[in-house]
Design a protein around this motif. Structure first.
Motif, mmCIF file in Angstrom:
data_model
loop_
_atom_site.group_PDB
_atom_site.id
_atom_site.type_symbol
_atom_site.label_atom_id
_atom_site.label_comp_id
_atom_site.label_asym_id
_atom_site.label_seq_id
_atom_site.Cartn_x
_atom_site.Cartn_y
_atom_site.Cartn_z
ATOM 1 N N GLU A 14 41.117 -11.298 5.474
ATOM 2 C CA GLU A 14 40.055 -10.708 6.295
ATOM 3 C C GLU A 14 40.087 -9.185 6.209
ATOM 4 O O GLU A 14 39.038 -8.532 6.080
ATOM 5 N N ARG A 15 41.289 -8.603 6.271
ATOM 6 C CA ARG A 15 41.398 -7.140 6.209
ATOM 7 C C ARG A 15 40.842 -6.605 4.894
ATOM 8 O O ARG A 15 40.066 -5.628 4.871
ATOM 9 N N ILE A 16 41.207 -7.235 3.782
ATOM 10 C CA ILE A 16 40.737 -6.774 2.477
ATOM 11 C C ILE A 16 39.232 -6.955 2.349
ATOM 12 O O ILE A 16 38.531 -6.095 1.804
ATOM 13 N N ALA A 17 38.701 -8.056 2.879
ATOM 14 C CA ALA A 17 37.252 -8.272 2.846
ATOM 15 C C ALA A 17 36.516 -7.171 3.611
ATOM 16 O O ALA A 17 35.498 -6.636 3.134
ATOM 17 N N ARG A 18 37.023 -6.822 4.776
ATOM 18 C CA ARG A 18 36.367 -5.777 5.582
ATOM 19 C C ARG A 18 36.479 -4.416 4.898
ATOM 20 O O ARG A 18 35.533 -3.614 4.892
ATOM 21 N N LYS A 19 37.638 -4.143 4.329
ATOM 22 C CA LYS A 19 37.826 -2.881 3.609
ATOM 23 C C LYS A 19 36.872 -2.794 2.420
ATOM 24 O O LYS A 19 36.243 -1.753 2.191
ATOM 25 N N ALA A 20 36.754 -3.880 1.673
ATOM 26 C CA ALA A 20 35.843 -3.894 0.528
ATOM 27 C C ALA A 20 34.417 -3.638 0.969
ATOM 28 O O ALA A 20 33.676 -2.875 0.332
ATOM 29 N N ASN A 21 34.006 -4.265 2.048
ATOM 30 C CA ASN A 21 32.641 -4.066 2.545
ATOM 31 C C ASN A 21 32.422 -2.624 2.990
ATOM 32 O O ASN A 21 31.375 -2.027 2.696
ATOM 33 N N ASP A 22 33.409 -2.053 3.684
ATOM 34 C CA ASP A 22 33.272 -0.683 4.186
ATOM 35 C C ASP A 22 33.146 0.338 3.063
ATOM 36 O O ASP A 22 32.607 1.430 3.273
ATOM 37 N N ARG A 23 33.628 -0.005 1.869
ATOM 38 C CA ARG A 23 33.646 0.948 0.765
ATOM 39 C C ARG A 23 32.623 0.596 -0.326
ATOM 40 O O ARG A 23 32.726 1.076 -1.457
ATOM 41 N N THR A 24 31.625 -0.213 0.029
ATOM 42 C CA THR A 24 30.615 -0.649 -0.935
ATOM 43 C C THR A 24 29.224 -0.242 -0.451
ATOM 44 O O THR A 24 28.866 -0.491 0.704
ATOM 45 N N PHE A 25 28.437 0.346 -1.361
ATOM 46 C CA PHE A 25 27.148 0.923 -1.000
ATOM 47 C C PHE A 25 26.102 0.529 -2.043
ATOM 48 O O PHE A 25 26.323 0.692 -3.242
ATOM 49 N N THR A 26 24.943 0.053 -1.567
ATOM 50 C CA THR A 26 23.866 -0.384 -2.456
ATOM 51 C C THR A 26 22.540 0.234 -2.023
ATOM 52 O O THR A 26 22.258 0.347 -0.830
ATOM 53 N N PHE A 27 21.730 0.594 -3.008
ATOM 54 C CA PHE A 27 20.387 1.126 -2.740
ATOM 55 C C PHE A 27 19.495 0.653 -3.880
ATOM 56 O O PHE A 27 19.895 0.697 -5.047
ATOM 57 N N GLY A 28 18.287 0.198 -3.543
ATOM 58 C CA GLY A 28 17.431 -0.374 -4.570
ATOM 59 C C GLY A 28 15.985 0.080 -4.468
ATOM 60 O O GLY A 28 15.575 0.740 -3.507
ATOM 61 N N VAL A 29 15.213 -0.314 -5.481
ATOM 62 C CA VAL A 29 13.795 0.027 -5.532
ATOM 63 C C VAL A 29 13.034 -1.163 -6.122
ATOM 64 O O VAL A 29 13.502 -1.804 -7.064
ATOM 65 N N ALA A 30 11.900 -1.481 -5.534
ATOM 66 C CA ALA A 30 11.060 -2.587 -6.018
ATOM 67 C C ALA A 30 9.815 -2.028 -6.680
ATOM 68 O O ALA A 30 9.216 -1.053 -6.211
ATOM 69 N N LEU A 31 9.414 -2.673 -7.788
ATOM 70 C CA LEU A 31 8.221 -2.255 -8.525
ATOM 71 C C LEU A 31 7.080 -3.246 -8.414
ATOM 72 O O LEU A 31 5.917 -2.878 -8.583
ATOM 73 N N SER A 32 7.401 -4.522 -8.186
ATOM 74 C CA SER A 32 6.365 -5.535 -8.011
ATOM 75 C C SER A 32 6.937 -6.690 -7.215
ATOM 76 O O SER A 32 8.155 -6.866 -7.151
ATOM 77 N N PRO A 33 6.090 -7.523 -6.602
ATOM 78 C CA PRO A 33 6.569 -8.564 -5.698
ATOM 79 C C PRO A 33 7.064 -9.805 -6.423
ATOM 80 O O PRO A 33 6.922 -9.952 -7.639
ATOM 81 N N CYS A 34 7.661 -10.691 -5.641
ATOM 82 C CA CYS A 34 7.963 -12.044 -6.104
ATOM 83 C C CYS A 34 7.047 -13.015 -5.362
ATOM 84 O O CYS A 34 6.265 -12.615 -4.498
ATOM 85 N N SER A 35 7.151 -14.279 -5.719
ATOM 86 C CA SER A 35 6.344 -15.306 -5.050
ATOM 87 C C SER A 35 7.203 -16.542 -4.831
ATOM 88 O O SER A 35 8.043 -16.887 -5.667
#
Length: 335
Positions: free
Chosen positions: A178-199
């Motif tokens: 659990e500690r390692i999972a929380r640490k991994a999450n705290d140190r992970t960052f994502t940012f994205g961009v969409a160009l067209s939709p899905c269906s």
């Protein structure tokens, strides 16, 4: 106007996909006879090991079922398209991977998933199965940094699951997993961009609209609104916009190491992802950060949505060891 998909009946798409997954990857995974939406690793659960159950809606493949296997998740509970799995398959996954050391639940921070996994945890607790839950919250666009607990889990799931799965595979006790999972999450960052939709397979209609020269920055993997609609930019400018936010929030000292995912949201081809990866590496070099690992391709998709996300994990020695630990899953291998 309807979209085109290679399906039979939209209502059966998830179950027919699962049949295909089991046909292709029967050496790695199987479905429980009494719970076909519970996908279990053939080589993973064993006496004294903390079990790890992940899960979420379909349509994000290879997330989640693609990460079931030796060294990563022991099981995945599968929901309908963009919908949480109900408690029953989660419960059956839990029972299948419980070997007396407790079970770790990991999934993205979405209301339906939280409700159903929490219900499952309450039910298995009545059978004396200890469950710990770690939510992934890597999407920097979905809430301010001081409200990290409100953020969504997106492509950073891959690194967070990978680190936690390695801890479980190393037979560490549940407190450490659990500690390692929380640490991994705290140190992970994502940012994205969409160009067209899905269906959705059931509707065959786009789930949002963008103009011909528009992109949406920060859109979620279910089509949740982003933080801004902007004019489409060249690849380097898009990459810089995403990396500016990630590097600013991560605040990693020069000389530190990182792992990166450049992820397609579904239909964006490798050519475009590698053009972005080129600029990601330039930005890391400028920041004085060493690139330890890079993954480029489809890791957390949104059906056929066009667009991409960048994930950066800020490594230390422990997380680097976990990221490098071997795994052999249906749709992902390392080491």
């Amino acid at each position: 106007m309807k979209t085109k998909k290679i399906i039979n009946d939209g209502a059966n798409a998830v179950d027919e996909m699962l049949e295909g997954v089991l046909a292709a990857h029967s050496a790695k995974v199987f479905a429980l006879d009494h719970s076909p939406r519970s996908i279990i690793a053939r080589d993973g659960p064993r006496p004294g090991k903390v079990g790890m159950v992940i899960g979420g809606g379909s349509g994000h493949e290879p997330s989640f079922l693609g990460f079931v296997g030796k060294g990563l998740a022991d099981a995945a509970a599968i929901g309908n398209v963009f919908a949480s799995p109900p408690p029953d398959p989660i419960i059956e996954c839990t029972k299948a991977v419980n070997n007396g050391a407790g079970v770790l639940y990991m999934y993205g921070n979405y209301a339906g998933d939280v409700m159903n996994f929490d219900m499952a945890a309450e039910m298995v607790a009545m059978e004396d199965i200890e469950v710990r839950t770690v939510l992934t919250t890597d999407d920097v666009a979905s809430a301010p940094a001081d409200q990290r607990d409100k953020r969504r889990g997106v492509a950073g799931n891959v690194f967070v699951f990978k680190a936690a799965g390695a801890a479980c595979d190393k037979m560490l006790p549940i407190d450490e997993c659990e500690r390692i999972a929380r640490k991994a999450n705290d140190r992970t960052f994502t940012f994205g961009v969409a160009l067209s939709p899905c269906s959705l397979p059931q509707t065959l209609k786009p789930n949002f609209t963008l103009g011909e020269d528009e992109m949406e920055v920060g859109m979620g993997i279910h089509g949740e609104p982003g933080i801004s609609k902007e004019k489409l930019k060249p690849a380097d400018a898009i990459t810089d916009e995403l990396m500016d936010k990630i590097l600013d929030e991560m605040a990693a000292p020069k000389g530190d190491r990182v792992a990166v995912i450049v992820n397609s949201l579904g239909s964006t081809p490798l050519m475009e992802l590698y053009i972005m990866m080129r600029q990601v590496k330039k930005r890391l070099d400028q920041a004085g950060l060493a690139l330890h690992l890079s993954l480029v391709g489809n890791y957390c998709t949104s059906l056929e949505m066009a667009g991409a996300s960048i994930t950066v994990m800020h490594l230390d020695a422990e997380l680097q060891e976990m990221i490098d630990h071997p795994c052999d899953c249906a749709m992902f291998r390392a080491g």
